[in-house]
Motif scaffolding. Sequence first.
Motif, PDB file in Angstrom:
ATOM      1  N   SER A  55      -3.345 -15.548  -9.046  1.00 37.36           N
ATOM      2  CA  SER A  55      -3.805 -14.156  -9.072  1.00 37.36           C
ATOM      3  C   SER A  55      -4.237 -13.702  -7.682  1.00 37.36           C
ATOM      4  N   LEU A  56      -4.838 -14.612  -6.908  1.00 36.76           N
ATOM      5  CA  LEU A  56      -5.206 -14.280  -5.526  1.00 36.76           C
ATOM      6  C   LEU A  56      -3.948 -14.007  -4.695  1.00 36.76           C
ATOM      7  N   ALA A  57      -2.914 -14.813  -4.909  1.00 36.08           N
ATOM      8  CA  ALA A  57      -1.650 -14.620  -4.182  1.00 36.08           C
ATOM      9  C   ALA A  57      -1.015 -13.290  -4.577  1.00 36.08           C
ATOM     10  N   LYS A  58      -1.057 -12.968  -5.863  1.00 38.40           N
ATOM     11  CA  LYS A  58      -0.479 -11.708  -6.326  1.00 38.40           C
ATOM     12  C   LYS A  58      -1.232 -10.520  -5.722  1.00 38.40           C
ATOM     13  N   GLN A  59      -2.551 -10.628  -5.621  1.00 37.68           N
ATOM     14  CA  GLN A  59      -3.331  -9.559  -4.995  1.00 37.68           C
ATOM     15  C   GLN A  59      -2.869  -9.334  -3.560  1.00 37.68           C
ATOM     16  N   ARG A  60      -2.634 -10.428  -2.839  1.00 37.51           N
ATOM     17  CA  ARG A  60      -2.185 -10.319  -1.445  1.00 37.51           C
ATOM     18  C   ARG A  60      -0.812  -9.670  -1.370  1.00 37.51           C
ATOM     19  N   LYS A  61       0.090 -10.076  -2.265  1.00 35.63           N
ATOM     20  CA  LYS A  61       1.444  -9.498  -2.277  1.00 35.63           C
ATOM     21  C   LYS A  61       1.384  -7.999  -2.543  1.00 35.63           C
ATOM     22  N   ASP A  62       0.556  -7.609  -3.506  1.00 35.52           N
ATOM     23  CA  ASP A  62       0.409  -6.183  -3.816  1.00 35.52           C
ATOM     24  C   ASP A  62      -0.167  -5.421  -2.625  1.00 35.52           C
ATOM     25  N   SER A  63      -1.155  -6.025  -1.971  1.00 33.15           N
ATOM     26  CA  SER A  63      -1.768  -5.387  -0.799  1.00 33.15           C
ATOM     27  C   SER A  63      -0.744  -5.221   0.324  1.00 33.15           C
ATOM     28  N   ILE A  64       0.072  -6.249   0.528  1.00 28.79           N
ATOM     29  CA  ILE A  64       1.098  -6.190   1.574  1.00 28.79           C
ATOM     30  C   ILE A  64       2.038  -5.017   1.309  1.00 28.79           C
ATOM     31  N   GLU A  65       2.467  -4.863   0.054  1.00 29.58           N
ATOM     32  CA  GLU A  65       3.355  -3.744  -0.293  1.00 29.58           C
ATOM     33  C   GLU A  65       2.697  -2.405   0.017  1.00 29.58           C
ATOM     34  N   MET A  66       1.438  -2.271  -0.392  1.00 29.09           N
ATOM     35  CA  MET A  66       0.723  -1.008  -0.178  1.00 29.09           C
ATOM     36  C   MET A  66       0.534  -0.723   1.317  1.00 29.09           C
ATOM     37  N   TYR A  67       0.187  -1.746   2.071  1.00 28.52           N
ATOM     38  CA  TYR A  67      -0.019  -1.561   3.506  1.00 28.52           C
ATOM     39  C   TYR A  67       1.287  -1.230   4.217  1.00 28.52           C
ATOM     40  N   LYS A  68       2.404  -1.800   3.735  1.00 25.41           N
ATOM     41  CA  LYS A  68       3.703  -1.470   4.320  1.00 25.41           C
ATOM     42  C   LYS A  68       4.040  -0.011   4.083  1.00 25.41           C
ATOM     43  N   LYS A  69       3.754   0.469   2.874  1.00 27.17           N
ATOM     44  CA  LYS A  69       4.011   1.873   2.557  1.00 27.17           C
ATOM     45  C   LYS A  69       3.156   2.784   3.420  1.00 27.17           C
ATOM     46  N   GLY A  70       1.939   2.339   3.709  1.00 28.16           N
ATOM     47  CA  GLY A  70       1.027   3.122   4.535  1.00 28.16           C
ATOM     48  C   GLY A  70       1.206   2.877   6.025  1.00 28.16           C
ATOM     49  N   GLU A  71       2.216   2.059   6.369  1.00 34.42           N
ATOM     50  CA  GLU A  71       2.520   1.718   7.762  1.00 34.42           C
ATOM     51  C   GLU A  71       1.316   1.137   8.501  1.00 34.42           C
ATOM     52  N   ARG A  72       0.581   0.257   7.818  1.00 33.63           N
ATOM     53  CA  ARG A  72      -0.565  -0.425   8.410  1.00 33.63           C
ATOM     54  C   ARG A  72      -0.160  -1.862   8.732  1.00 33.63           C
ATOM     55  N   ASN A  73       0.630  -2.034   9.772  1.00 34.53           N
ATOM     56  CA  ASN A  73       1.171  -3.341  10.118  1.00 34.53           C
ATOM     57  C   ASN A  73       0.092  -4.354  10.483  1.00 34.53           C
ATOM     58  N   ASP A  74      -1.033  -3.887  11.025  1.00 35.12           N
ATOM     59  CA  ASP A  74      -2.124  -4.797  11.350  1.00 35.12           C
ATOM     60  C   ASP A  74      -2.669  -5.457  10.078  1.00 35.12           C
ATOM     61  N   LEU A  75      -2.812  -4.664   9.011  1.00 37.98           N
ATOM     62  CA  LEU A  75      -3.317  -5.197   7.753  1.00 37.98           C
ATOM     63  C   LEU A  75      -2.256  -6.025   7.025  1.00 37.98           C
ATOM     64  N   VAL A  76      -0.991  -5.659   7.198  1.00 37.15           N
ATOM     65  CA  VAL A  76       0.102  -6.441   6.620  1.00 37.15           C
ATOM     66  C   VAL A  76       0.063  -7.856   7.186  1.00 37.15           C
TER      67      VAL A  76
END
Length: 148
Positions: A55-76
């Motif tokens: 579940s922790l890994a899934k949270q990270r994957k979801d966050s990565i997707e959201m940050y990519k959409k928001g063009e936040r490469n530092d957070l990705v």
Amino acid sequence: MGIIDKIQHDLHEAMKKKEKEKINTLRNIVGTLKYKVIEKGEGITEQEEIKVIQSLAKQRKDSIEMYKKGERNDLVEIESNELSIISEYLPQEMSEKEVRSFVKDSVEESGAQSIADLGKIMPIIMKKGAGRVNGKLAQQILREILSE
């Protein structure tokens, strides 16, 4: 050595080496696992530990997707690094070919005939695959097989 023991050992090693990012990620994992133990009121099985880490890994994957959409490469980058650390403690996932074979065998065993049986067979697949099967991929393959 259980998963939580290995994580705690790796945490101590990371502290000695002053690997700040790894320390934070491992502390997060340990904290989440300890919370689960407290919530349950008794020790947790290795299978439950794996579910928590997944579940922790899934949270990270979801966050990565959201940050990519928001063009936040530092957070990705930060989330990707955390995901790679978390993934070290998960069992190796099956390849697509292995999942396809596993799903076909499960369909034959259960006698599923149509897409209507999807709700009956998916829990069986996920239980038998216990941490090694990607649920989305399994469901996609299952839909293909049952719609034939």
